[in-house]
Write a protein that holds these residues in place. Structure first.
Motif, PDB file in Angstrom:
ATOM      1  N   SER A 190       0.823  -1.207   0.000  1.00 37.44           N
ATOM      2  CA  SER A 190       0.000   0.000   0.000  1.00 37.44           C
ATOM      3  C   SER A 190       0.856   1.255   0.000  1.00 37.44           C
ATOM      4  CB  SER A 190      -0.933   0.001   1.211  1.00 37.44           C
ATOM      5  OG  SER A 190      -1.683   1.190   1.251  1.00 37.44           O
ATOM      6  N   ASP A 191       2.012   1.198   0.685  1.00 42.97           N
ATOM      7  CA  ASP A 191       2.880   2.375   0.772  1.00 42.97           C
ATOM      8  C   ASP A 191       3.980   2.350  -0.272  1.00 42.97           C
ATOM      9  OD1 ASP A 191       4.300   0.259   1.779  1.00 42.97           O
ATOM     10  OD2 ASP A 191       5.014   1.287   3.574  1.00 42.97           O
ATOM     11  N   GLY A 192       3.876   1.440  -1.235  1.00 43.03           N
ATOM     12  CA  GLY A 192       4.903   1.351  -2.269  1.00 43.03           C
ATOM     13  C   GLY A 192       4.821   2.521  -3.222  1.00 43.03           C
ATOM     14  N   GLY A 193       5.926   2.825  -3.827  1.00 49.18           N
ATOM     15  CA  GLY A 193       5.992   3.898  -4.808  1.00 49.18           C
ATOM     16  C   GLY A 193       7.163   3.659  -5.725  1.00 49.18           C
ATOM     17  N   GLY A 194       7.088   4.222  -6.933  1.00 49.72           N
ATOM     18  CA  GLY A 194       8.206   4.066  -7.855  1.00 49.72           C
ATOM     19  C   GLY A 194       8.461   2.626  -8.251  1.00 49.72           C
ATOM     20  N   GLY A 195       7.420   1.799  -8.224  1.00 46.54           N
ATOM     21  CA  GLY A 195       7.596   0.404  -8.624  1.00 46.54           C
ATOM     22  C   GLY A 195       7.970  -0.526  -7.491  1.00 46.54           C
ATOM     23  N   ARG A 196       8.128  -0.007  -6.290  1.00 42.89           N
ATOM     24  CA  ARG A 196       8.487  -0.853  -5.161  1.00 42.89           C
ATOM     25  C   ARG A 196       7.289  -1.690  -4.708  1.00 42.89           C
ATOM     26  NH1 ARG A 196      10.564   4.223  -3.562  1.00 42.89           N
ATOM     27  NH2 ARG A 196      12.828   4.321  -3.362  1.00 42.89           N
TER      28      ARG A 196
END
Length: 590
Positions: free
Chosen positions: A160-166
């Motif tokens: 849920s807190d991923g960003g930039g493909g993480r």
């Protein structure tokens, strides 16, 4: 109008923002980590202040220190760029509470959109359709199995807190779910951070560049296609999005406006969508900040989107959006090695020659002699190429990549040129977000791993940068001064940063931690410890997950190379560690 802007970022985006600040006749304040004291972006600023450290958390994620510097320097606004603190609602609110303008949507808006689960819920409330999935975190692996049974494989688990493909894991079988449980369940596991979606196998990634002001005005500047990705990291972006099926763009514009209106969004942002092969559109997420690829929207409209951000933050109305003209392509130039699975590399740039000519724009934060550190993002430049139509932009991009020369580090420039000329990309655009992994990379001969890196190099000047009371100054001294302290009679004694080894060859060979003779396992790369799955005294078997490291947006799982007992653990969760840092000691079974 705002007068003094502190840029809370580094590299190419910091330089890009500072140039617009100066174009508007305003003052720019830079902040810097120890590694960046003599970087081009810092040199461009009117004033620059030390953050006092070398790690991400001590510097560009140190919100208290950034606000302290803003007050000290007299800044009346903070621009976060992208990454770092740009999507942290608590920081946005802290900036406003400090009486400083925040260049971005307010914290309450970021809170609704920055978390992927929250964004799904918000979309549904706004009448926008996301990909079929769950709107709550996973509480057990049985939920994953039930979801796969209902929707069929493949499914995707996302942090849920991923960003930039993480934090994106594609599950294609029951065995994949078992592995997902082994990696994310149990002690220290992050299973509860994930939610589930049906995986759209052949989707394109299309987005809208949006902006809204405090007077109720909303506009979509352009669409963009960002489908050429590797490990969910964008490599090539273009505007406007080509080969759009009937009605798709209209749906995206309508949904984008609904999302901005529902969240009381004021500022710039990007609404991202998946475009299925049958023409169906699904909402993906909203990025409540400036995007890396904002440049191509600027090129096809003539707008300066950073200037629009400053106008909006100053309480002004949006500028009128010109009609789209021509086509623009952005190529991300990273310090990553195509011959080693695009693993980030470190080293000194010993040679650098940028392309030139009609329609060429360079956004960069490096120069000859600069050391590319493994401590931060691997993107060193963006090459933006614009032409009157897509075919011309592609041909011009290939030419520009041939002219581009970067020595001392590995880059994917030749691979990007090959992709641009591929039949799937150029004439027909049969590219989806998994095209690189499924169609391109399995059928292309990649170069051997890069081995030509070199340590830091100095350049000849008559001035040097010094830090006095935490503030950056450029000091010029007579050449004789240097003669007394250096074998060089003239020129700069350039401050050298500590040499460091990247461990990249270890990663390229195995992707695992190294084993020392005494059973100590060490980190192959500079990274952050995101999870420790074992404790002292615990028995493990070969293949068990021991730790999870994250570096350059990639997770590396450290597995037990043999059965044994954990006798010591040397690191802590969330710790930022250099390459070759001891992680733990494994007493192998006799």
């Amino acid at each position: 109008m705002l007068t003094t802007i502190l840029v809370a970022n580094r590299g190419e985006i910091a330089a890009r923002i500072i140039r617009t600040v100066h174009d508007m006749g305003l003052r720019a304040i830079a902040v810097y980590a120890d590694q960046d004291i003599d970087s081009p972006a810092v040199a461009l600023a009117d004033e620059a202040y030390a953050l006092g450290g070398s790690t991400i958390h001590d510097t560009y994620l140190n919100g208290d220190r950034i606000i302290e510097i803003a007050k000290q320097s007299g800044a009346d606004a903070i621009h976060p760029g992208y990454g770092f603190l740009s999507e942290v609602p608590a920081f946005a609110e802290a900036v406003e509470h400090a009486g400083i303008a925040w260049i971005g949507p307010k914290g309450s808006t970021i809170l609704q959109l920055g978390d992927k689960i929250g964004a799904r819920r918000t979309a549904l409330e706004a009448g926008v359709s996301p990909v079929p999935g769950t709107n709550d975190p996973v509480s057990s692996v049985s939920e994953v199995r039930d979801f796969a049974e209902k929707y069929g494989f493949p499914v995707v688990a996302k942090r849920s807190d991923g960003g930039g493909g993480r934090g994106i894991v594609v599950l294609r079988s029951a065995a994949d779910i078992d592995e997902f449980e082994a990696r994310h369940g149990g002690k220290g596991g992050d299973l509860g951070a994930y939610f589930l979606e049906k995986f759209i196998e052949s989707a394109r990634h299309v987005e809208t560049q949006c902006m809204a002001d405090a007077h109720g005005n909303f506009a979509v500047v352009s669409t963009r296609d960002c489908s050429v990705q590797r490990r969910n990291q964008k490599l090539i972006e273009e505007a406007p999005s080509p080969f759009m099926p009937h009605g798709a763009e209209e749906t995206m514009v309508e949904w984008s406006k609904a999302l901005f209106t529902h969240t009381d969004y004021v500022g710039l942002g990007t609404c991202e969508f998946l475009l299925d092969s049958d023409g169906s559109v699904y909402f993906l997420e909203v990025n409540p900040r400036l995007q890396v690829e904002h440049t191509v929207s600027e090129e096809v409209t003539g707008m300066d989107l950073v200037a629009e951000q400053l106008r909006i933050a100053s309480g002004l109305e949006l500028s009128e959006v010109p009609e789209i003209r021509g086509h623009s392509i952005e190529l991300r130039i990273t310090s990553e090695d195509p011959g080693a699975d695009l693993v980030p590399t470190a080293g000194t740039i010993t040679g650098l020659e940028w392309p030139a000519g009609h329609g060429i724009r360079i956004e960069t934060g490096v120069r000859v002699g600069d050391y590319v550190s493994p401590d931060f993002d691997s993107m060193i430049a963006k090459l933006i190429v614009t032409g009157p139509d897509r075919d011309t932009a592609i041909a011009r991009s290939v030419r520009a990549l041939k002219e581009l020369r970067i020595e001392g580090i590995a880059t994917p420039k030749d691979m990007l040129a090959d992709v641009l000329q591929h039949d799937d990309f150029a004439p027909d655009f049969r590219v989806g977000t998994r095209w690189m992994e499924t169609a391109y990379l399995p059928n292309v001969d990649l170069p051997a791993p890069f081995t030509g890196g070199s340590p830091e190099a100095s350049s000849e000047r008559r001035s040097f940068v010094a830090e006095i009371d935490g503030r950056r100054h450029r000091v010029t001294l007579p050449a004789e001064f240097f003669a007394a302290t250096s074998s060089v009679d003239t020129g700069l004694v350039r401050p050298q940063q500590p040499r460091r080894t990247s461990g990249r060859q270890v990663v390229a060979q195995s992707g695992e931690a190294a084993i020392m003779a005494d059973g100590v396992m060490s980190a192959p790369i500079q990274s952050i410890v995101v999870r420790i799955a074992v404790e002292v005294g615990q028995a493990v078997v070969k293949g068990d997950v021991l730790l999870v490291l994250e570096s350059m947006k990639m997770e590396k799982y450290v597995h037990a190379p043999s059965s044994g007992t954990i006798s010591e653990i040397y690191v802590a969760q969330a710790q930022n560690i250099p390459a070759h840092t001891p992680l733990l000691k494994l007493e192998e079974e006799k």
